[in-house]
Design a protein around this motif. Structure first.
Motif, PDB file in Angstrom:
ATOM      1  N   LEU A   1      48.849  26.932  37.568  1.00  0.00           N
ATOM      2  CA  LEU A   1      47.794  26.439  38.191  1.00  0.00           C
ATOM      3  C   LEU A   1      46.363  26.838  37.374  1.00  0.00           C
ATOM      4  CD1 LEU A   1      48.855  27.330  41.722  1.00  0.00           C
ATOM      5  CD2 LEU A   1      49.025  25.159  40.661  1.00  0.00           C
ATOM      6  N   LEU A   2      45.369  26.278  37.657  1.00  0.00           N
ATOM      7  CA  LEU A   2      44.238  25.899  36.961  1.00  0.00           C
ATOM      8  C   LEU A   2      43.033  27.060  37.126  1.00  0.00           C
ATOM      9  CD1 LEU A   2      43.999  22.094  36.922  1.00  0.00           C
ATOM     10  CD2 LEU A   2      44.473  23.749  34.939  1.00  0.00           C
ATOM     11  N   ALA A   3      42.555  26.991  38.278  1.00  0.00           N
ATOM     12  CA  ALA A   3      41.164  27.868  38.657  1.00  0.00           C
ATOM     13  C   ALA A   3      41.103  29.416  37.917  1.00  0.00           C
ATOM     14  CB  ALA A   3      40.520  27.586  39.738  1.00  0.00           C
ATOM     15  N   TYR A   4      40.359  29.772  37.299  1.00  0.00           N
ATOM     16  CA  TYR A   4      40.446  31.229  36.912  1.00  0.00           C
ATOM     17  C   TYR A   4      38.851  31.692  36.792  1.00  0.00           C
ATOM     18  CZ  TYR A   4      40.838  35.707  34.610  1.00  0.00           C
ATOM     19  OH  TYR A   4      40.473  37.151  34.455  1.00  0.00           O
ATOM     20  N   HIS A   5      38.433  32.413  37.670  1.00  0.00           N
ATOM     21  CA  HIS A   5      36.969  33.085  37.432  1.00  0.00           C
ATOM     22  C   HIS A   5      36.966  34.492  37.261  1.00  0.00           C
ATOM     23  CE1 HIS A   5      35.692  28.902  38.426  1.00  0.00           C
ATOM     24  NE2 HIS A   5      36.699  28.905  39.256  1.00  0.00           N
ATOM     25  N   GLY A   6      37.864  35.104  36.995  1.00  0.00           N
ATOM     26  CA  GLY A   6      37.757  36.883  36.813  1.00  0.00           C
ATOM     27  C   GLY A   6      38.827  37.523  37.598  1.00  0.00           C
TER      28      GLY A   6
ATOM     29  N   THR B   1      37.013  37.485  42.761  1.00  0.00           N
ATOM     30  CA  THR B   1      37.279  36.546  41.928  1.00  0.00           C
ATOM     31  C   THR B   1      38.628  36.008  41.580  1.00  0.00           C
ATOM     32  OG1 THR B   1      37.098  37.972  39.969  1.00  0.00           O
ATOM     33  CG2 THR B   1      35.041  36.806  40.627  1.00  0.00           C
ATOM     34  N   MET B   2      39.549  37.206  41.654  1.00  0.00           N
ATOM     35  CA  MET B   2      41.058  36.691  41.816  1.00  0.00           C
ATOM     36  C   MET B   2      41.475  35.957  43.240  1.00  0.00           C
ATOM     37  SD  MET B   2      43.094  40.004  40.168  1.00  0.00           S
ATOM     38  CE  MET B   2      44.688  39.183  40.140  1.00  0.00           C
ATOM     39  N   GLN B   3      40.776  36.030  44.163  1.00  0.00           N
ATOM     40  CA  GLN B   3      40.775  35.255  45.347  1.00  0.00           C
ATOM     41  C   GLN B   3      40.416  33.953  45.375  1.00  0.00           C
ATOM     42  OE1 GLN B   3      38.540  37.896  48.030  1.00  0.00           O
ATOM     43  NE2 GLN B   3      40.405  38.662  49.129  1.00  0.00           N
TER      44      GLN B   3
END
Length: 604
Positions: free
Chosen positions: A267-272, A277-279
């Motif tokens: 899957l795509l979104a990664y923000h930290g 941010t993992m949530q």
């Protein structure tokens, strides 16, 4: 015993003339020294040279003060005597709290301790030690045969044998590994001060001003230490400003039919890597993480027209009208999520997305997508946050920031940044409007001990200087045009396995497939290409995307088109062909595996 000349401040004003006399250097008068070591000289200076007397008395006071301080420091550093009655041994050279420069005082004792480098270990020993004392879940490149980096320079890494590799992985070292301008900027500030940001530093405001100059419509910067921190702070800002709680992130759409056909769901979104941010990162929480998706996180399909929910056929992947239609379909998905959340009594605080999907597989959203999303989110009281942690600072070439790529006037409410801005030094920032930051924390003030420290800001200023002086935006733009042509050739020559080529500037991806019609990911080919490119061509690549089948190329911006680019693209051609053929012809020249390396390195 009479004191030696120089042992008292008053002796500096006299020359010894005879055994019991001293001549004043100012007026030439001789005075007797029988009454004591300094009393007659002190009396003469006090009565005849009042200005010298006052200055000398001040010098003596400072001498006494420094002696007291030195004594305290020696006692404090050495601690109490080991046995009762044992005296503390004096150091041969006293410490001093007063700042000196080496040029001004060559007798200054050394204030730094040279730390000996660790004793060299073999790669096997290092890997065993790492396994023994470093966390077992900490990831590593080339897991089966990790790369031991002995040194790095600009776009190259060197292993323990001295072999040189073209680095197409390290987008963090944005302007080049160990770029001398950035190294100098960091080192100079490190030797000057490393103060907590609650002290005032001119470097902080200078750095903020230069960043704001690249982001019209924004006026406030808050510095932190990593992209994860920046995105976490963006969530706090959004919640405090909007009084809503929920967030929308993007994710790759996988139908149940496709899910049953593939073994790995990426899957795509990664923000930290922080908890919050993992949530907000399907890249983590849908891969078996102990942190699961909370109810306040809503997932919108990623605007991927090749693998996403709303696809285009190969013939229309570059068709502007078709792309505009898909853009509206994807932005409407966000609108529907907002309406559904509100019908359940929830409110959207923010929509967050990378400007270009990096971990998601080098996905470029269609023009107009972010503008439409911003219109929907704003209409319901939320904020739009653009994550430029991997894509900012000129990587796309034409613009400083990736969200400015289409020149459509889109301005997010918050921009987060990190990685490339320090060229490897830990620093990141959140940029927004004053009205938003004024709501942060309610009545509680905000501070970040290391965020925006002078050394971190100096690293950023060094990066910005290099980007300006070396015209790296223009360079990245030109490199992107060459990449576009060269990678299109690879797709044309190997259309059976290269499904799509997408990118801009120095941000590119090759989507490898097993079948062009079904677009089934070719994970095995991607892994083979990465290994062969490293072993036989000295090129470091990585794979990412929904299924780890997309070859990513994000080299430092310093890469030169007539050398490194030729090396990279020709190595890809070589690797692809070698997988299917033990021997082949390239430009009518028969090349063996041994001679290909010599041929490629002539471009370096």
């Amino acid at each position: 015993m009479p004191r030696k000349p120089g042992s008292s401040s008053f002796w500096a004003h006299f020359d010894l003339s005879e055994k019991d006399k001293a001549r004043c250097r100012t007026c030439g008068l001789e005075v007797s020294r029988k009454r004591g070591t300094t009393s007659c000289m002190r009396s003469h200076i006090r009565t005849k040279h009042k200005e010298l007397f006052a200055a000398t008395e001040n010098d003596k006071a400072m001498e006494v003060f420094s002696t007291l301080v030195d004594t305290f420091l020696r006692t404090y550093q050495q601690g109490p005597p080991s046995t009762p009655g044992e005296s503390v041994e004096e150091e041969s050279q006293p410490l001093c709290l007063v700042e000196h420069s080496i040029e001004e005082d060559s007798t200054m004792p050394p204030t730094t301790t040279v730390i000996s480098p660790p004793q060299p270990k073999t790669k096997k020993e290092l890997l065993e030690k790492r396994k023994e004392i470093i966390g077992s879940t900490c990831q590593i490149f080339y897991k089966d045969d990790p790369l031991l980096v002995s040194r790095a320079s600009m776009q190259y890494l060197y292993d323990e044998t001295g072999r040189k590799y073209l680095d197409c992985i390290s987008n963090v070292q944005h302007v080049g590994h160990c770029h001398p301008t950035v190294v100098s900027s960091i080192s100079n500030q490190l030797a000057n001060s490393t103060c907590n940001v609650r002290f005032v530093s001119p470097v902080l405001t200078e750095c903020a001003e230069q960043i704001l100059a690249t982001l019209p419509g924004m006026d406030t910067v808050i510095f932190v230490n990593s992209g994860s921190e920046a995105n976490d702070l963006a969530l706090r800002l959004s919640r405090d400003y909007t009084k809503h709680f929920d967030a929308i992130v993007v994710d790759q759409y996988v139908s149940m039919k496709r899910l049953n056909r593939i073994n790995t769901l990426g899957l795509l979104a990664y923000h930290g890597h922080l908890t919050t941010t993992m949530q907000m990162s399907p890249y983590k929480f849908d891969h078996g993480s102990s942190i699961v998706q909370p109810e306040w996180v809503h997932v919108a399909p990623c605007p991927d027209v090749y693998r996403g929910k709303h696809r285009l056929p190969d013939a229309k992947l570059k068709d502007e009208a078709a792309l505009a239609e898909k853009s509206v379909q994807y932005s409407d998905e966000v609108k529907n999520i907002i309406q559904k959340a509100e019908s359940s009594g929830r409110g959207i605080a923010m929509f967050i997305s990378e400007a270009l999907q990096s971990c998601g597989g080098q996905v470029l959203p269609p023009a107009g997508y972010f503008q439409d999303v911003a219109r929907h989110v704003s209409a319901h009281g939320g904020l739009v946050v653009i994550d430029e942690v991997q894509t900012g600072y000129g990587r796309i070439g034409s613009k400083f920031w990736a969200h400015q790529m289409y020149e459509d006037g889109f301005i997010p409410d918050i921009v987060t940044m990190g990685k490339p801005m320090g060229n490897g030094f830990p620093v990141s920032a959140v940029v927004t409007r004053r009205a938003i930051t004024d709501k942060l924390g309610g009545a509680v003030g905000y501070f970040n001990t290391y965020g925006g420290n002078p050394v971190a800001c100096s690293a950023v200023l060094g990066v910005l200087q290099v980007i300006r002086e070396e015209n790296l935006l223009e360079h990245s733009q030109k490199m992107g045009e060459i990449f576009k042509v060269e990678l299109a050739k690879i797709k044309a020559d190997h259309s059976e396995v290269v499904g799509d080529v997408r990118g801009v500037g120095l941000f590119w991806g090759l989507d490898l497939v097993k079948n062009k019609e079904t677009r089934e990911p070719n994970v095995e080919l991607a892994a083979q290409l990465i290994l062969k490119a490293r072993q036989e061509c000295g090129v470091l690549l990585s794979a990412d995307g929904p299924h780890s089948n997309i070859i990513k190329m994000k080299p430092p911006l310093c890469s030169r088109c007539n050398r490194s680019l030729s090396h990279s693209t020709r190595s890809l051609i070589y690797s692809i062909r070698c997988i299917f053929n033990q021997s082949f012809t390239y430009k009518s020249i028969d090349l063996s595996i041994k001679s290909i390396a010599q041929y490629l390195y002539c471009y370096l």
